[in-house]
Design a protein around this motif. Structure first.
Motif, PDB file in Angstrom:
ATOM      1  N   ARG A 382       0.850  -1.216   0.000  1.00  0.00           N
ATOM      2  CA  ARG A 382       0.000   0.000   0.000  1.00  0.00           C
ATOM      3  C   ARG A 382       0.875   1.251   0.000  1.00  0.00           C
ATOM      4  N   PHE A 383       1.940   1.206   0.793  1.00  0.00           N
ATOM      5  CA  PHE A 383       2.803   2.395   0.924  1.00  0.00           C
ATOM      6  C   PHE A 383       3.670   2.613  -0.320  1.00  0.00           C
ATOM      7  N   GLY A 384       3.692   1.628  -1.215  1.00  0.00           N
ATOM      8  CA  GLY A 384       4.473   1.774  -2.447  1.00  0.00           C
ATOM      9  C   GLY A 384       3.625   2.274  -3.607  1.00  0.00           C
ATOM     10  N   PRO A 402       2.670  -1.512  -7.089  1.00  0.00           N
ATOM     11  CA  PRO A 402       3.418  -0.745  -6.088  1.00  0.00           C
ATOM     12  C   PRO A 402       4.922  -0.738  -6.373  1.00  0.00           C
ATOM     13  N   ASP A 403       5.599   0.304  -5.931  1.00  0.00           N
ATOM     14  CA  ASP A 403       7.064   0.346  -5.961  1.00  0.00           C
ATOM     15  C   ASP A 403       7.547  -0.446  -4.749  1.00  0.00           C
ATOM     16  N   GLU A 404       8.129  -1.622  -5.027  1.00  0.00           N
ATOM     17  CA  GLU A 404       8.450  -2.554  -3.939  1.00  0.00           C
ATOM     18  C   GLU A 404       9.503  -1.982  -2.981  1.00  0.00           C
ATOM     19  N   GLU A 405      10.485  -1.282  -3.552  1.00  0.00           N
ATOM     20  CA  GLU A 405      11.591  -0.792  -2.725  1.00  0.00           C
ATOM     21  C   GLU A 405      11.140   0.344  -1.788  1.00  0.00           C
ATOM     22  N   ILE A 406      10.474   1.335  -2.376  1.00  0.00           N
ATOM     23  CA  ILE A 406      10.006   2.453  -1.540  1.00  0.00           C
ATOM     24  C   ILE A 406       8.980   1.961  -0.535  1.00  0.00           C
ATOM     25  N   GLY A 407       8.107   1.053  -0.998  1.00  0.00           N
ATOM     26  CA  GLY A 407       7.078   0.518  -0.111  1.00  0.00           C
ATOM     27  C   GLY A 407       7.690  -0.150   1.119  1.00  0.00           C
ATOM     28  N   LEU A 408       8.725  -0.942   0.886  1.00  0.00           N
ATOM     29  CA  LEU A 408       9.355  -1.641   2.008  1.00  0.00           C
ATOM     30  C   LEU A 408      10.060  -0.648   2.935  1.00  0.00           C
TER      31      LEU A 408
END
Ligand code: GLC
Length: 605
Positions: A382-384, A402-408
């Motif tokens: 969700r945050f990505g 989602p952008d996996e890196e930014i999300g994590l």
């Protein structure tokens, strides 16, 4: 922003309080946690085999989603027998062994209670189907005559929370008969909580599991049990469902074929906008009458020693309304969905924290915090998203990915915000690995009834339910152990019940365990520090650094200063503080805190 010290004041620093006031509780979704017999489905022996892993993680308790006898029309939230373990998950002896082992490791065990509805394969519903209108068997559920000529229209305009009609008509001697209410799937008939027999049965179910030694219950749809008298039409309904007419459905019959029917996308179910998860303003949610039930159950729990507890799944607003479920003579905890729904946004998160602490303090209860569960898109995913406050009902291959890196990165930062807060925190299995949502699951693999009942408009909840990866190089990422031995050779485990994305290899436990920078190492460190600093029993004081409007969230809790940077550029770290833990290894370097990051700081003496 309230500048006073916030939290369960009377408990500050006191470790003699009930365990749940500050516990970290880990949600296990049994079918996806660990498969002990290699049949592709997680089970109780699988959970037992991984308890040492959970003990090393540093959690205080586990909550198990349903493992009871069930046709699995809603992954076990359709219970056919509340006192029997579904053979897919093992037997009662496996449960007892798991419970004893968990207790031996100092881990408490919470089980799921599903009191709003049963499965249509529950003996009570079977009796209702073969009993006449007005019978005692029918009165355990909500059967009503239809409206219009020959009762062809449903009794009111309520729509199922899963999409489609909330009523299904039954066959009466081969002819269309009464309708029964199901707030969820057709195979989940709602119980009638005005019926004393229903109340007595659920008390007895509580005692059955309390006698076995469980430490508590997570109460499913706690705000749904009581419906407004007379079951009136809901004016909010028309606005929510476009072009909604009573969609004709095949009458439900007692024949075994009908009961075993797989729910296909119902032809003719009108496509409609995704609805809010559960709208608490409806005549079927958050009715005052539910509280009497929880006062009653509170007394049942008091018959037992050892701080047994209940936690409400109640999607109600505002937080003051939710606090009613945790008054001193009701439940002990309620999930804080306001915090979960805040998304990656400093203002929204600060507001949720503030309001939740106020509401909890108003009734003398500790707060709880949660970022993910088996019904929501995993928070790193969700945050990505482009808008990290959105709350999609599942993600499919055609949707924004989602952008996996930014999300994590943001996910880990949110974890430090959550674990620094006073109260109790809930983790969802796999979040300690930083697992993303499975966002490209093909339709043929989807199993969530919400996908079918909305004609695929809602992608559904399967994406957060993909089986956990334990070994990066093993088939099924080590989810299942070998299914036995044949002719001296181990039989390979079956494919996991739901496919896992290829990227799970990078998140597997064996890979993360040996990596000092992994999310698993980060969670272990954070949980150990949380216990040492006793943040669960602390008090929150907003720091002068707190500027949610500028994307900065900052609070103190005891010795800890929690600082989070939601903005796009680094911010300066305050002088005189040492970094105890940062959300990524490089997040708090050379005097500044990077964007999308957070840190736990301690003042130097
Ligand atoms: C709760 C559960 C969800 C289930 C529903 C119906 O919201 O968390 O998984 O589908 O109730 O029981």
């Amino acid at each position: 922003m309230n500048s006073a010290a916030r939290g369960p004041v009377e408990s500050a620093g006191d470790t003699s309080l009930p365990w749940w006031t500050s516990a970290v509780i880990y949600q296990i979704y049994p079918r996806s946690f660990a498969d002990g017999n290699g049949d592709g489905m997680g089970d109780l022996p699988g959970i037992s085999s991984r308890l040492p892993y959970l003990s090393a993680l540093g959690i205080d308790a586990i909550w198990l989603s349903p493992f009871y006898l069930s046709p699995q029309a809603d992954a076990g939230y359709d219970v056919a027998d509340y006192r029997t373990v579904d053979p897919r998950f093992g037997h009662l002896t496996d449960f007892d062994a798991m419970l004893a082992q968990a207790h031996g490791l100092g881990i408490r065990v919470i089980v799921d209670l599903v009191p709003n509805h049963t499965s249509d394969e529950h003996v009570w519903f079977q009796q209702a189907l073969t009993s006449p209108e007005g019978s005692a068997a029918r009165d355990r559920y909500l059967f009503r005559p239809g409206k219009g000529a020959n009762g062809k229209m449903p009794p009111n305009n309520w729509q199922s929370i899963f999409g489609g009609n909330a009523w299904t008509q039954v066959a009466e001697n081969g002819a269309p008969g009464q309708w029964y209410l199901h707030l969820f799937d057709t195979k989940q008939p709602d119980l009638n909580w005005d019926n004393p027999e229903v109340r007595e049965e659920m008390r007895s179910v509580l005692r059955f599991w309390l006698d076995r030694g469980v430490d508590g219950f997570r109460v499913d749809v706690a705000h749904g049990l009581v419906k407004e008298k007379g079951l009136p039409d809901w004016s909010g309904q028309a606005a929510m469902v476009e072009g909604s007419e009573a969609s004709p459905q095949a009458p439900h019959t007692a024949s075994p074929e009908a009961l075993n029917t797989v729910i296909e996308p119902p032809a003719g179910v009108p496509a409609h906008r995704p609805k809010p998860a559960m709208d608490p303003s409806s005549p079927f949610l958050d009715q005052d009458g539910v509280h009497e039930i929880y006062r009653d159950w509170n007394l049942v729990l008091k018959e037992y020693d050892g701080d047994r507890m209940m936690v409400a799944e109640a999607w109600v607003e505002p937080p003051a309304r939710l606090a009613r479920y945790v008054r001193a003579d009701e439940m002990q905890q309620a999930f804080n969905f306001d915090f979960l729904l805040a998304g990656w946004d400093a203002r929204r998160m600060a507001k949720a924290i503030d309001e939740s602490l106020d509401a909890a303090a108003g009734v003398g209860a500790p707060a709880t915090w949660v970022l993910s569960n088996h019904d929501t898109v995993r928070h790193p995913s969700r945050f990505g998203l482009g808008d990290p406050t959105t709350f999609p009902k599942g993600i499919g291959a055609d949707d924004e990915q989602p952008d996996e890196e930014i999300g994590l990165q943001r996910g880990r930062a949110a974890t430090l915000i959550m674990l620094g807060l006073p109260g109790s925190a809930y983790l969802y299995q796999g979040e300690e690995l930083g697992l993303p949502e499975h966002t490209t699951l093909e339709a043929q693999h989807r199993q969530d009834p919400t996908f079918f009942r909305t004609g695929g408009v809602e992608r559904g909840r399967d994406g957060c339910r993909a089986p956990l990866p334990w070994q990066s190089a093993a088939p099924g990422f080590g989810f299942g152990t070998s299914a036995g031995v044949d002719g001296g050779h181990p039989v390979p485990a079956q494919q996991p019940w739901l496919p896992q994305p290829a990227s799970f290899a990078d998140y597997a436990v064996d890979r993360e365990e040996s990596d000092p920078d992994s999310t698993l190492t980060f969670y272990r460190t954070a949980l150990a520090l949380r216990a040492r600093l006793n943040t669960g029993h602390g008090l929150l004081i907003w720091s002068p650094l707190n500027k949610p409007g500028d994307g900065i969230l900052a609070y103190r809790n005891g010795a800890l200063l929690v600082l989070a940077n939601f903005g796009g550029a680094p911010i300066a770290l305050p002088d005189g503080y040492a970094v105890e833990l940062a959300s990524t290894p490089t997040a708090a370097d050379r005097g500044s805190l990077a964007a999308n990051s957070s840190a736990w700081l301690v003042q130097q003496t």
